[in-house]
Design a protein around this motif. Sequence first.
Motif, mmCIF file in Angstrom:
data_model
loop_
_atom_site.group_PDB
_atom_site.id
_atom_site.type_symbol
_atom_site.label_atom_id
_atom_site.label_comp_id
_atom_site.label_asym_id
_atom_site.label_seq_id
_atom_site.Cartn_x
_atom_site.Cartn_y
_atom_site.Cartn_z
ATOM 1 N N LEU A 95 -2.205 -13.902 -31.052
ATOM 2 C CA LEU A 95 -2.657 -12.404 -30.469
ATOM 3 C C LEU A 95 -3.007 -12.529 -30.448
ATOM 4 O O LEU A 95 -4.282 -12.956 -31.362
ATOM 5 N N SER A 96 -3.914 -11.387 -29.836
ATOM 6 C CA SER A 96 -5.263 -11.283 -29.506
ATOM 7 C C SER A 96 -5.388 -10.100 -29.665
ATOM 8 O O SER A 96 -5.000 -8.483 -28.931
ATOM 9 N N ASP A 97 -6.101 -9.732 -30.740
ATOM 10 C CA ASP A 97 -5.759 -8.766 -31.443
ATOM 11 C C ASP A 97 -6.855 -7.601 -30.476
ATOM 12 O O ASP A 97 -7.217 -6.280 -30.940
ATOM 13 N N ASN A 98 -8.006 -7.704 -29.290
ATOM 14 C CA ASN A 98 -8.668 -6.247 -29.009
ATOM 15 C C ASN A 98 -7.407 -6.321 -27.602
ATOM 16 O O ASN A 98 -8.431 -5.526 -27.054
ATOM 17 N N LEU A 99 -6.575 -6.625 -27.482
ATOM 18 C CA LEU A 99 -5.357 -5.979 -25.900
ATOM 19 C C LEU A 99 -4.377 -5.345 -26.757
ATOM 20 O O LEU A 99 -3.862 -5.687 -27.886
ATOM 21 N N THR A 100 -4.080 -4.837 -25.785
ATOM 22 C CA THR A 100 -2.766 -3.623 -25.973
ATOM 23 C C THR A 100 -1.838 -5.191 -26.667
ATOM 24 O O THR A 100 -1.426 -6.417 -26.237
ATOM 25 N N ALA A 102 1.231 -4.867 -24.628
ATOM 26 C CA ALA A 102 1.771 -5.057 -23.024
ATOM 27 C C ALA A 102 0.762 -6.215 -23.122
ATOM 28 O O ALA A 102 1.834 -7.633 -21.932
ATOM 29 N N ALA A 103 -0.698 -6.032 -22.998
ATOM 30 C CA ALA A 103 -1.122 -7.046 -22.247
ATOM 31 C C ALA A 103 -1.333 -8.887 -23.289
ATOM 32 O O ALA A 103 -0.942 -9.432 -22.547
ATOM 33 N N ASN A 104 -0.929 -8.620 -24.103
ATOM 34 C CA ASN A 104 -0.398 -9.868 -24.629
ATOM 35 C C ASN A 104 0.957 -10.360 -24.416
ATOM 36 O O ASN A 104 0.997 -11.426 -24.651
ATOM 37 N N VAL A 105 1.688 -9.372 -24.095
ATOM 38 C CA VAL A 105 2.909 -9.977 -23.794
ATOM 39 C C VAL A 105 2.926 -11.112 -22.314
ATOM 40 O O VAL A 105 3.121 -11.668 -22.266
ATOM 41 N N PHE A 106 1.873 -10.298 -21.855
ATOM 42 C CA PHE A 106 2.214 -10.703 -20.485
ATOM 43 C C PHE A 106 0.577 -11.913 -20.257
ATOM 44 O O PHE A 106 0.296 -12.189 -19.186
ATOM 45 N N LEU A 107 0.122 -12.039 -21.543
ATOM 46 C CA LEU A 107 -1.707 -13.052 -21.656
ATOM 47 C C LEU A 107 -0.835 -14.274 -20.752
ATOM 48 O O LEU A 107 0.509 -14.814 -21.126
ATOM 49 N N GLY A 108 -1.709 -14.271 -20.151
ATOM 50 C CA GLY A 108 -1.832 -15.215 -18.570
ATOM 51 C C GLY A 108 -1.082 -15.462 -17.424
ATOM 52 O O GLY A 108 -1.036 -16.717 -16.701
ATOM 53 N N ARG A 109 -0.167 -14.443 -17.898
ATOM 54 C CA ARG A 109 0.464 -14.502 -16.606
ATOM 55 C C ARG A 109 0.541 -12.752 -16.081
ATOM 56 O O ARG A 109 1.513 -11.789 -16.055
ATOM 57 N N GLU A 110 -0.780 -11.931 -16.092
ATOM 58 C CA GLU A 110 -0.541 -10.897 -15.818
ATOM 59 C C GLU A 110 -0.539 -10.250 -14.192
ATOM 60 O O GLU A 110 -0.171 -11.096 -13.642
ATOM 61 N N LEU A 111 0.700 -9.025 -14.127
ATOM 62 C CA LEU A 111 1.214 -8.821 -13.303
ATOM 63 C C LEU A 111 -0.515 -7.780 -13.030
ATOM 64 O O LEU A 111 -1.034 -7.767 -13.490
#
Length: 131
Positions: A95-100, A102-111
């Motif tokens: 995980l990227s601990d600087n992201l929420t 939700a942001a980790n779930v969509f990492l690389g395929r952000e809405l």
Amino acid sequence: MTKADATPVLELTGIGKEFGAIRALHGVDMQVMPGEVVGLMGDNGAGKSTLVKIIAGNFRPSHGEIRFAGNAVHFSRPVDARAVGIEVVYQDLALSDNLTAAANVFLGRELKRKFGPIALLDHKAMAARAL
């Protein structure tokens, strides 16, 4: 409708996985009902990661059936599982601990939301979908 009448969101029946002569899983049955949260525990080498990778479409089961919302599904790759709404957030080392969350779930395929030629991250939509 009572919980007893509900169709499982996810149902695994007789799931098995072999890697050559190594049997990683044998006869796994599991149901996840609507609104239910499930934890998966076991010793190292018990097959937890293999089972999660089967559910997520990283591995195909050698045996058994997967049903999602009552329908038989066959995932050949993670995008197939994502198409029905299955997401996996792996151990915190990935995980990227600087992201929420939700942001980790969509990492690389952000809405994104588009405003003409400009695209902005749609944090509200990602949070809602991740939830």
